[in-house]
Design a protein around this motif. Structure first.
Motif, PDB file in Angstrom:
ATOM      1  N   THR A  59      18.994  70.558  15.183  1.00  0.00           N
ATOM      2  CA  THR A  59      20.240  69.925  15.632  1.00  0.00           C
ATOM      3  C   THR A  59      20.993  70.821  16.598  1.00  0.00           C
ATOM      4  O   THR A  59      21.522  70.357  17.629  1.00  0.00           O
ATOM      5  CB  THR A  59      21.124  69.599  14.410  1.00  0.00           C
ATOM      6  N   ALA A  60      21.042  72.120  16.278  1.00  0.00           N
ATOM      7  CA  ALA A  60      21.746  73.058  17.162  1.00  0.00           C
ATOM      8  C   ALA A  60      21.097  73.096  18.536  1.00  0.00           C
ATOM      9  O   ALA A  60      21.793  73.127  19.571  1.00  0.00           O
ATOM     10  CB  ALA A  60      21.752  74.452  16.529  1.00  0.00           C
ATOM     11  N   ILE A  61      19.776  73.088  18.574  1.00  0.00           N
ATOM     12  CA  ILE A  61      19.075  73.158  19.865  1.00  0.00           C
ATOM     13  C   ILE A  61      19.241  71.860  20.645  1.00  0.00           C
ATOM     14  O   ILE A  61      19.601  71.861  21.830  1.00  0.00           O
ATOM     15  CB  ILE A  61      17.582  73.476  19.637  1.00  0.00           C
ATOM     16  N   ASP A  62      18.981  70.724  19.989  1.00  0.00           N
ATOM     17  CA  ASP A  62      18.961  69.442  20.703  1.00  0.00           C
ATOM     18  C   ASP A  62      20.352  68.943  21.071  1.00  0.00           C
ATOM     19  O   ASP A  62      20.506  68.170  22.028  1.00  0.00           O
ATOM     20  CB  ASP A  62      18.243  68.390  19.857  1.00  0.00           C
ATOM     21  N   ARG A  63      21.369  69.344  20.324  1.00  0.00           N
ATOM     22  CA  ARG A  63      22.711  68.840  20.611  1.00  0.00           C
ATOM     23  C   ARG A  63      23.553  69.807  21.434  1.00  0.00           C
ATOM     24  O   ARG A  63      24.426  69.380  22.183  1.00  0.00           O
ATOM     25  CB  ARG A  63      23.447  68.530  19.307  1.00  0.00           C
ATOM     26  N   ILE A  65      22.355  73.575  22.389  1.00  0.00           N
ATOM     27  CA  ILE A  65      21.725  74.626  23.192  1.00  0.00           C
ATOM     28  C   ILE A  65      21.000  74.004  24.380  1.00  0.00           C
ATOM     29  O   ILE A  65      21.221  74.369  25.538  1.00  0.00           O
ATOM     30  CB  ILE A  65      20.764  75.459  22.321  1.00  0.00           C
ATOM     31  N   VAL A  66      20.099  73.058  24.119  1.00  0.00           N
ATOM     32  CA  VAL A  66      19.453  72.282  25.187  1.00  0.00           C
ATOM     33  C   VAL A  66      19.680  70.813  24.843  1.00  0.00           C
ATOM     34  O   VAL A  66      18.778  70.129  24.343  1.00  0.00           O
ATOM     35  CB  VAL A  66      17.947  72.601  25.295  1.00  0.00           C
ATOM     36  N   PRO A  67      20.888  70.317  25.033  1.00  0.00           N
ATOM     37  CA  PRO A  67      21.268  69.012  24.477  1.00  0.00           C
ATOM     38  C   PRO A  67      20.554  67.835  25.132  1.00  0.00           C
ATOM     39  O   PRO A  67      20.831  67.484  26.278  1.00  0.00           O
ATOM     40  CB  PRO A  67      22.783  68.944  24.714  1.00  0.00           C
ATOM     41  N   ALA A  68      19.648  67.269  24.389  1.00  0.00           N
ATOM     42  CA  ALA A  68      18.917  66.113  24.914  1.00  0.00           C
ATOM     43  C   ALA A  68      19.838  64.909  25.071  1.00  0.00           C
ATOM     44  O   ALA A  68      19.697  64.109  25.993  1.00  0.00           O
ATOM     45  CB  ALA A  68      17.750  65.782  23.990  1.00  0.00           C
ATOM     46  N   HIS A  69      20.850  64.773  24.176  1.00  0.00           N
ATOM     47  CA  HIS A  69      21.729  63.603  24.255  1.00  0.00           C
ATOM     48  C   HIS A  69      22.679  63.685  25.449  1.00  0.00           C
ATOM     49  O   HIS A  69      23.260  62.696  25.871  1.00  0.00           O
ATOM     50  CB  HIS A  69      22.557  63.488  22.965  1.00  0.00           C
ATOM     51  N   ILE A 140      27.965  74.932  18.270  1.00  0.00           N
ATOM     52  CA  ILE A 140      27.093  76.007  17.783  1.00  0.00           C
ATOM     53  C   ILE A 140      27.802  76.832  16.711  1.00  0.00           C
ATOM     54  O   ILE A 140      27.212  77.219  15.697  1.00  0.00           O
ATOM     55  CB  ILE A 140      26.647  76.898  18.967  1.00  0.00           C
ATOM     56  N   GLY A 141      29.107  77.084  16.931  1.00  0.00           N
ATOM     57  CA  GLY A 141      29.864  77.844  15.930  1.00  0.00           C
ATOM     58  C   GLY A 141      29.934  77.117  14.605  1.00  0.00           C
ATOM     59  O   GLY A 141      29.770  77.717  13.528  1.00  0.00           O
ATOM     60  N   LEU A 357      12.828  70.180  22.601  1.00  0.00           N
ATOM     61  CA  LEU A 357      12.581  71.567  22.215  1.00  0.00           C
ATOM     62  C   LEU A 357      12.984  71.808  20.759  1.00  0.00           C
ATOM     63  O   LEU A 357      12.315  72.556  20.033  1.00  0.00           O
ATOM     64  CB  LEU A 357      13.367  72.506  23.137  1.00  0.00           C
ATOM     65  N   GLY A 358      14.054  71.172  20.324  1.00  0.00           N
ATOM     66  CA  GLY A 358      14.494  71.318  18.930  1.00  0.00           C
ATOM     67  C   GLY A 358      13.451  70.825  17.953  1.00  0.00           C
ATOM     68  O   GLY A 358      13.215  71.436  16.900  1.00  0.00           O
ATOM     69  N   GLU A 359      12.810  69.693  18.280  1.00  0.00           N
ATOM     70  CA  GLU A 359      11.762  69.173  17.404  1.00  0.00           C
ATOM     71  C   GLU A 359      10.582  70.132  17.321  1.00  0.00           C
ATOM     72  O   GLU A 359      10.008  70.341  16.247  1.00  0.00           O
ATOM     73  CB  GLU A 359      11.299  67.806  17.909  1.00  0.00           C
ATOM     74  N   LEU A 360      10.219  70.751  18.436  1.00  0.00           N
ATOM     75  CA  LEU A 360       9.108  71.699  18.432  1.00  0.00           C
ATOM     76  C   LEU A 360       9.447  72.923  17.579  1.00  0.00           C
ATOM     77  O   LEU A 360       8.627  73.372  16.762  1.00  0.00           O
ATOM     78  CB  LEU A 360       8.779  72.129  19.857  1.00  0.00           C
ATOM     79  N   VAL A 361      10.664  73.449  17.769  1.00  0.00           N
ATOM     80  CA  VAL A 361      11.075  74.616  16.966  1.00  0.00           C
ATOM     81  C   VAL A 361      11.113  74.254  15.483  1.00  0.00           C
ATOM     82  O   VAL A 361      10.667  75.031  14.630  1.00  0.00           O
ATOM     83  CB  VAL A 361      12.447  75.132  17.440  1.00  0.00           C
TER      84      VAL A 361
END
Length: 667
Positions: A59-63, A65-69, A140-141, A357-361
């Protein structure tokens, strides 16, 4: 004479009865089923927390860090023709609008939003980048705090779960040890003739201790690991079925390796249990027989035998280590291979933007988690095999039915008696035959009657059956045929506690327990007043021993009374008999191994003990029985002569020849 059985050899067990062993261990968990259930509930909560952590990372990555949405694809493409991922910003915020206006070359402006390529974000000043991605930083915080909170909760739950299971496991281990100890105390003497001390000590100590981890961690953690495996499988399939299929390719190989490991591990742990017991037995025998070993210069041979046992134990231990050294790295390799497959297949899907990327991690984290319980289960199975190997040995003893039949068990109904009102009137042997080994009879159709107030002596050469007769009279063994009666009642129909409360046995080699002089004298006796204790010490000639002891009756004795002489141990056993105030005294060669001066003191104490009591005196010196009412002369398991000293001498039979030859029949 005892059973000709190699008491050093352990019983070999080859069959596997895991389910049966678990069923037999379950009753020990019933008193603690509530705490076990509560522990399982905590384990379930811990499992949910651990499953949530990788998903929070995703969730942190996809939203944020590298927000897909928050990203769109620019179909115009880059210089090389590949589409660009664009970051969308909201122009309604004044600060954002000023940044967009300041860098028009980086942004594509629409009606209420603007877009910037991800690779161009690095071109913005740090202060501008913080404003542009302010919401992501806040997100992220928040996720970081949530992550730390879950980790802290996981720590607290693991602490309480460990505490609960340690308590439960130790109590179950305590109960199992007490059940084993209670059962061992009820076994017949024939069992102890075939099982050396070292083996039984191993069962009550080492083997019970091996059950510790089974009771404390294996049950709950296997439940956790299985729940974790199921949970990870569900999450992986829900995230991406095709990537999950790639991840599970190595699973059949893992389970095949685990099954192979399990079969070999069980055999190795059985060998280890056997070798530990044999080492303890050999060491116990060495300590007990140290005088003989040193006197006969047997140290080298004894060392060689112990070295061989120790080497066999080392070989079994190394075989166990080799199994683990192959299995655990194999699991690590298969886990790494699964991760490599995910990186290759999933990485390509991230590149062509069919996977975030979040799904892969998250997939990589979950697959690493997937192989962790697999390793844990293998390690726990290692513990389980060790515990089951011990449980098999423990239940061999618990299943032993080498107990003397209690009243009502093939001996007829128990007789109702009032201990205080039933006085001793007679003890009778009726055609009693007995053998320790079926082909080697020790007693053959022995018959005699002892009436209240009568004192009889039993004499005969070594091996004639005198001590065996005493063992039957005290019901340490039951006859092969014939009956032994007390007051006309078959002793097999009497409660042993009642029957033995009427008698006291003074043995040729009395056993003293670790403890004080007082404890040894009063063991098995009721309350004794100070005047009664003075009378007991005086009659048993123990007064001098007590007076010169540093703390009197409260002086501690070494193990088996090693700190006092054999004569003093004999006097203490006589004092012990006085304290019980028995109606029947049985003395089994009570003056053996004693010098002449000490023998006179013991004879005086025995004379006091026999006053106004019925007595059976097994004697190695004919002079000891001359004044008794009747003498039974035994030879080769039969009573060949009976009468008092004068009558037997007048018959000029076997007793007469022994007397004339001056033989004292000392073993």
């Amino acid at each position: 004479m005892t059973d000709r059985h190699d008491h050093m050899a352990e019983t070999s067990i080859t069959a596997t009865y895991d389910t049966r062993l678990l069923k037999r261990l379950l009753p020990f968990s019933k008193p603690y089923r509530r705490t076990i259930f509560f522990s399982m509930l905590i384990v379930f909560m811990i499992t949910l927390l651990e499953l949530a952590l990788p998903y929070i990372t995703k969730t942190a990555i996809d939203r944020h860090i590298v927000p897909a949405h928050n990203a769109e694809t620019d179909t115009r493409g880059n210089i090389d023709g590949a589409p660009s991922r664009m970051y969308r910003v909201d122009l309604s915020a004044p600060d954002v609008g000023r940044i967009v206006s300041a860098h028009p070359e980086l942004f594509t402006v629409g009606d209420a939003v603007a877009h910037i390529a991800y690779e161009d974000l690095a071109a913005l000043p740090p202060e501008a980048l913080k404003i542009i991605r302010g919401n992501d930083m806040v997100g992220i915080g928040v996720i970081t705090l949530l992550f730390l909170g879950l980790v802290l909760a996981d720590f607290v739950l693991n602490f309480f779960q460990k505490l609960i299971m340690e308590y439960t496991g130790n109590m179950m281990m305590h109960d199992l040890r007490m059940a084993l100890f209670r059962h061992i105390q009820q076994l017949s003497i024939s069992f102890f003739n075939r099982n050396p001390v070292g083996r039984l000590v191993t069962r009550v100590t080492n083997d019970i201790q091996n059950m510790h981890e089974l009771f404390t961690s294996v049950v709950s953690f296997i439940f956790k690991d299985i729940a974790l495996l199921v949970g990870i499988t569900i999450v992986l399939i829900s995230l991406n079925p095709s990537l999950a299929a790639i991840s599970f390719i190595v699973v059949p190989v893992v389970w095949y390796a685990a099954l192979r490991f399990a079969r070999k591990a069980r055999r190795v742990f059985r060998i280890l249990r056997i070798k530990v017991a044999e080492i303890n037995t050999r060491f116990s025998e060495t300590i007990g027989g140290m005088k003989v070993i040193q006197l006969f210069r047997h140290e080298t041979e004894n060392y060689r035998r112990f070295k061989q046992l120790n080497h066999e134990n080392y070989q079994a231990g190394m075989e166990q280590i080799q199994l683990m050294a192959v299995f655990m790295p194999l699991i690590e390799f298969l886990g790494t291979a699964a991760v490599a497959g995910i990186v290759y297949y999933g990485g390509s899907r991230v590149v062509d933007q069919r996977l975030s990327l979040g799904e892969l991690v998250a997939f990589i984290s979950y697959i690493r988690m997937f192989f962790r319980p697999v390793r844990d289960i293998a390690e726990k199975y290692n513990i389980v095999q060790n515990a089951f190997s011990s449980a098999e040995r423990i239940f061999l003893i618990l299943d032993s039915d080498e107990t003397l039949p209690m009243p009502g068990a093939n001996t007829g109904p128990s007789l109702s008696l009032k201990t205080a009102d039933t006085a001793f009137t007679s003890l009778e042997f009726k055609n009693v035959s007995f053998s320790y080994v079926p082909t080697e009879p020790v007693l053959d159709a022995v018959s005699f009657r002892l009436n209240a107030g009568e004192r009889i002596g039993i004499v005969g050469p070594t091996g004639s059956g005198k001590t065996t007769l005493v063992n039957l009279a005290t019901r340490l063994y039951d006859p092969v045929s014939g009956t032994v009666t007390f007051n006309g009642m078959d002793i097999r129909r009497l409660p042993p506690a009642f029957y033995r409360s009427k008698m006291a046995l003074v043995m040729q080699d009395p056993f003293l327990f670790s403890g004080t002089l007082r404890d040894n004298i009063l063991r098995g006796a009721g309350p004794v007043t100070d005047p009664d204790m003075v009378r007991i010490l005086s009659a048993s000639h123990c007064r001098e021993l007590v007076d010169r002891s540093p703390r009197g009756l409260d002086t501690e004795l070494a193990e088996a009374g090693a700190s006092i002489s054999s004569g003093e141990r004999q006097l203490l056993s006589i004092a012990r008999a006085f304290a019980r105030n028995p109606q029947l005294i049985i003395m089994d060669e009570a003056t053996s191994y004693i010098d002449s001066q000490t023998e006179q003191i013991i004879q005086a104490a025995l004379f006091n003990l026999m006053q106004d009591r019925t007595a059976i005196v097994v004697a190695h010196r004919l002079a000891t029985v001359r004044q008794l009412d009747r003498i039974l002369v035994m030879r080769r398991g039969r009573i060949i002569e009976t009468g008092n000293h004068r009558q037997l001498m007048s018959q000029k039979g076997f007793y007469y020849r022994l007397h004339q030859s001056g033989s004292d029949l000392r073993p």
